[in-house]
Motif scaffolding. Structure first.
Motif, PDB file in Angstrom:
ATOM      1  N   CYS A  19       0.823  -1.207   0.000  1.00 27.32           N
ATOM      2  CA  CYS A  19       0.000   0.000   0.000  1.00 27.32           C
ATOM      3  C   CYS A  19       0.852   1.251   0.000  1.00 27.32           C
ATOM      4  CB  CYS A  19      -0.932  -0.004   1.215  1.00 27.32           C
ATOM      5  SG  CYS A  19      -2.279  -1.210   1.083  1.00 27.32           S
ATOM      6  N   THR A  56      -5.580  -6.486  -0.118  1.00 29.17           N
ATOM      7  CA  THR A  56      -5.421  -7.005   1.233  1.00 29.17           C
ATOM      8  C   THR A  56      -5.044  -5.850   2.153  1.00 29.17           C
ATOM      9  OG1 THR A  56      -3.044  -7.453   1.103  1.00 29.17           O
ATOM     10  CG2 THR A  56      -4.527  -9.140   0.218  1.00 29.17           C
ATOM     11  N   GLY A  57      -4.901  -6.126   3.419  1.00 29.04           N
ATOM     12  CA  GLY A  57      -4.513  -5.075   4.350  1.00 29.04           C
ATOM     13  C   GLY A  57      -3.112  -4.564   4.106  1.00 29.04           C
ATOM     14  N   GLY A  58      -2.284  -5.357   3.409  1.00 32.08           N
ATOM     15  CA  GLY A  58      -0.900  -4.961   3.201  1.00 32.08           C
ATOM     16  C   GLY A  58      -0.560  -4.540   1.797  1.00 32.08           C
ATOM     17  N   ALA A  82      -3.409 -13.346   4.925  1.00 30.28           N
ATOM     18  CA  ALA A  82      -4.788 -12.830   4.993  1.00 30.28           C
ATOM     19  C   ALA A  82      -5.778 -13.977   4.910  1.00 30.28           C
ATOM     20  CB  ALA A  82      -5.049 -11.843   3.862  1.00 30.28           C
ATOM     21  N   GLN A  86     -10.520  -8.011  -0.418  1.00 31.36           N
ATOM     22  CA  GLN A  86     -11.519  -7.329  -1.234  1.00 31.36           C
ATOM     23  C   GLN A  86     -11.177  -7.569  -2.701  1.00 31.36           C
ATOM     24  OE1 GLN A  86     -14.333  -5.159  -0.750  1.00 31.36           O
ATOM     25  NE2 GLN A  86     -14.337  -6.023   1.326  1.00 31.36           N
TER      26      GLN A  86
END
Length: 337
Positions: A19, A56-58, A82, A86
């Motif tokens: 990200c 993903t969150g990362g 994960a 999404q």
């Protein structure tokens, strides 16, 4: 970008983004009509709806719609760590996804979404032809629905030194179509908009490379995807040995004539190699008559085999004598996944 892997002095980037933003062979049943750059607009229009962005969150990567009922095929390293992600579809909609199954050995994973009646990617079962059109579709650096184009540059590629990092970087399709961080898990398609590979990695320019990208062959991807879909795990041929590169230092220490060959660093007690009489210190010269100059060559042969298959080995023992033997592969046990 996620940390790059080092492969024999090369910096090899697995193409998910954070990200923070032996000569190849051409198959006898190769398809006719290899396409040209003039075909890219039509190919893109057909293939784009089947490629998604995986968040993903990362970070983010890409994926390919595998079934109409919401199953997405992507790279394991895209969703690593994960359980939920999404999925951004080409039509602008987003849907939550649950990681259904993964296979670290081939760097593939399945994600289940709740969308239905999705356009499904078509996969070409045979290997592509060297020189045919290759169109890469994905979300490099987060830019959704991006398209780059080039040709298939090579087949059966193994990245030098990759065996010490991961077994996923063997028996790959090479392309000069630009692959960048975020393309991981996306599609490489031919002139008929059929998936010929799943984007896996590239060698970045700082390593002195120009347009060196790699993809998992479609046949490998679909074989693993079907196993993950039906059983939740994939079976892999297991030789029960640790293949190691012969360095100049090892060659000098063991008085070997050259650094060509794969030295057996260890064997699994009771495993296929031990049963076939292989011992630490043996050097594997060929596997099924194919030279094994480095561990990636041996793993490439192994990748194309199944549990129960036999492979013929030519060995050189510590005494310098050559011998031949046959090794019966088994299914990889859980401890070595």
């Amino acid at each position: 970008m996620r940390p790059a892997a080092r492969a024999g002095g090369l910096v090899l980037a697995l193409v998910a983004t954070a990200c923070t933003a032996a000569p190849p062979t051409t198959p006898a049943n190769a398809p006719q009509g290899t396409g040209s750059l003039a075909d890219v607009p039509a190919v893109s229009a057909r293939a784009l709806p089947t490629v998604v962005k995986v968040l993903t969150g990362g970070g983010n990567g890409s994926g390919v719609i595998y079934t109409a009922d919401g199953l997405i095929l992507t790279n394991e390293h895209v969703i690593r760590g994960a359980s939920s992600v999404q999925i951004a579809f080409a039509d602008g909609r987003r849907s939550p996804g649950t990681v259904r199954a993964v296979d670290v050995a081939t760097d593939l994973a399945l994600v289940q979404t709740d969308r239905r009646d999705l356009p499904v990617a078509r996969f070409q079962p045979q290997l592509p032809v060297i020189g045919e059109l290759a169109v890469v579709i994905g979300s490099p650096l987060g830019f959704e629905n991006s398209v780059t184009a080039g040709v298939v540059s090579g087949l059966h590629r193994e990245l030098p030194g990759s065996a010490s990092e991961t077994q996923a970087l063997v028996d790959l399709v090479q392309t000069d179509a630009a692959i960048s961080p975020g393309n991981s898990g996306g599609a490489v398609v031919n002139s008929r908009a059929e998936v010929i590979g799943i984007s896996e990695a590239y060698i970045p320019p700082q390593a002195g490379a120009v347009s060196l990208g790699f993809a998992i062959p479609a046949a490998t991807a679909t074989d693993i995807a079907e196993q993950l879909r039906t059983t939740g795990r994939a079976r892999h041929a297991f030789a029960g040995l640790e293949p190691t590169q012969i360095t100049p230092q090892i060659a000098t220490q063991l008085r070997l004539p050259s650094t060509d060959g794969v030295i057996v660093a260890a064997t699994v007690p009771g495993g296929p190699a031990a049963t076939a009489g292989l011992n630490p210190g043996d050097v594997i010269l060929t596997a099924d008559a194919q030279p094994t100059r480095r561990p990636e060559d041996f793993l490439g042969v192994l990748r194309r085999r199944a549990p129960g298959d036999k492979i013929a080995l030519t060995l050189r023992g510590p005494d310098g004598q050559q011998r031949s033997t046959e090794l019966t592969l088994t299914d990889r046990p859980a401890f070595s996944q």
